[in-house]
Write an enzyme that holds these catalytic residues in place. Sequence first.
Site, mmCIF file in Angstrom:
data_model
loop_
_atom_site.group_PDB
_atom_site.id
_atom_site.type_symbol
_atom_site.label_atom_id
_atom_site.label_comp_id
_atom_site.label_asym_id
_atom_site.label_seq_id
_atom_site.Cartn_x
_atom_site.Cartn_y
_atom_site.Cartn_z
ATOM 1 C CB THR A 1 2.279 -0.383 -9.562
ATOM 2 O OG1 THR A 1 0.964 -0.765 -9.948
ATOM 3 C CG2 THR A 1 2.703 0.753 -10.488
ATOM 4 C CG ASP A 2 -0.731 -4.628 -11.194
ATOM 5 O OD1 ASP A 2 -0.899 -3.449 -10.860
ATOM 6 O OD2 ASP A 2 -1.591 -5.511 -10.998
ATOM 7 C CD GLU A 3 -2.559 0.894 -10.932
ATOM 8 O OE1 GLU A 3 -2.873 1.930 -11.536
ATOM 9 O OE2 GLU A 3 -2.939 0.642 -9.772
ATOM 10 C CE1 TYR B 1 1.287 5.108 -8.476
ATOM 11 C CE2 TYR B 1 -0.230 3.540 -9.492
ATOM 12 C CZ TYR B 1 0.796 3.824 -8.595
ATOM 13 O OH TYR B 1 1.329 2.807 -7.828
ATOM 14 C CE LYS C 1 5.642 3.160 -8.576
ATOM 15 N NZ LYS C 1 6.410 3.402 -7.323
#
Length: 352
Positions: free
Chosen positions: A132-134, A158, A162
């Site tokens: 994810t970009d997060e 989260y 990741k």
Amino acid sequence: MKKNILITGGAGFIGSHVVRLFVKKYPDYRIINLDALTYAGNLENLKEVEKEANYIFEKGDITDEKLVSALFVQYNFDGVIHLAAESHVDRSIAEPMAFIKTNVFGTVNLLNAAKESWKGKYEGKRFYHISTDEVYGALEKDGTFFTENTKYAPHSPYSASKASSDHFVRAYQDTYGLPVVISNCSNNYGANHFPEKLIPLCINNIKNKKPIPVYGKGENVRDWLWVEDHARAIDIIFHNGKDGETYNIGGNNEWTNIDLIRLLCKIMDKKLGRVQGESEKLITFVTDRAGHDLRYAIDASKLNRELGWKPSLQFEQGLEKTVDWYLANEQWLINVINGQYQQYYQKQYGNR
Ligand code: NAD
Ligand code: TYD
């Protein structure tokens, strides 16, 4: 069969789109979907392909070392497309340990099984990790973008889990030579999205005339991508991406939450035959999410330049399609909300 492909998390939102795409597009691949059917996994998403000869469902947990090794022996996988994860930021704030277990330990367990099974014979093998970009943290509202070289700076449990899994994937490449590829995608939307996430939650609440909870002032920005465009990017990267590379995937489509919600209200008023402006009255500002990232925006030019991918849908068009899907699949939403799909499939598959 030409290839045996393990897809993890194939009963979830994005995974089910990827499974459907691969099963239909590649009849000479055997697609094995490993999914634990957590609250987010729903086999109803896969009805269209469940009887196809090249599709196999394995209910199981990616953290189960014995099971994962046994599956590698049984199917001799050529490729892994790893999507299984705990995926909701708010849940990660409430219960971080589940995220460490699945996202970190589960990923390392899969990497290890691939390493043990492939034993350095990596010709034709690929481990593709979906991220994810997060992991890049948050941007200011200054027109900058996340690129593949942006330093990792995750803020939520989260995104930290990741980020950690991404590091392990790269460590397995650097240490053991495992042929890996990673992609980091922006926020997805579309059919089969679990209604704890912003867009399906709003659709459901608007439909049922329930308050629409907007965190803080609704000024946070997300870059939205239609899920089928993500699945198409995954297909392209799996087949044509280079080992050891990272590809950013994004919609080049930034919206503040409040503007997005207003647009959704307009679309729903039209579709539901309500007076324009009626659904906007449901907007309710609530306490902000802890550590709420201000802005995400992806620079996906590498994927476009090197592999020719670009998003196919305008957001307004995609949002209308999404609303249409939810209105046409009312029972899907009802089953998900009352948990019935889990009871049904629990009976069918039980616990391993
Ligand atoms: P989701 O929550 O809808 O689905 C996750 C799936 O994984 C479910 O089917 C669930 O049953 C399964 N699963 C969870 N824990 C498991 C375990 N321990 N063992 C086996 N299966 C397990 O998630 P999603 O939104 O489809 O996201 C899929 C992947 O894409 C995730 O890795 C996520 O980080 C990444 N991603 C998501 C988005 C997004 O906008 N949704 C954006 C970028 C990246
Ligand atoms: P979400 O769909 O949870 O995705 P993510 O946190 O991974 O970006 O949330 C999207 C944005 O919407 C995020 O800025 C948080 C916000 N949000 C709300 O304002 N209200 C809600 O009820 C939810 C679930 C999210």
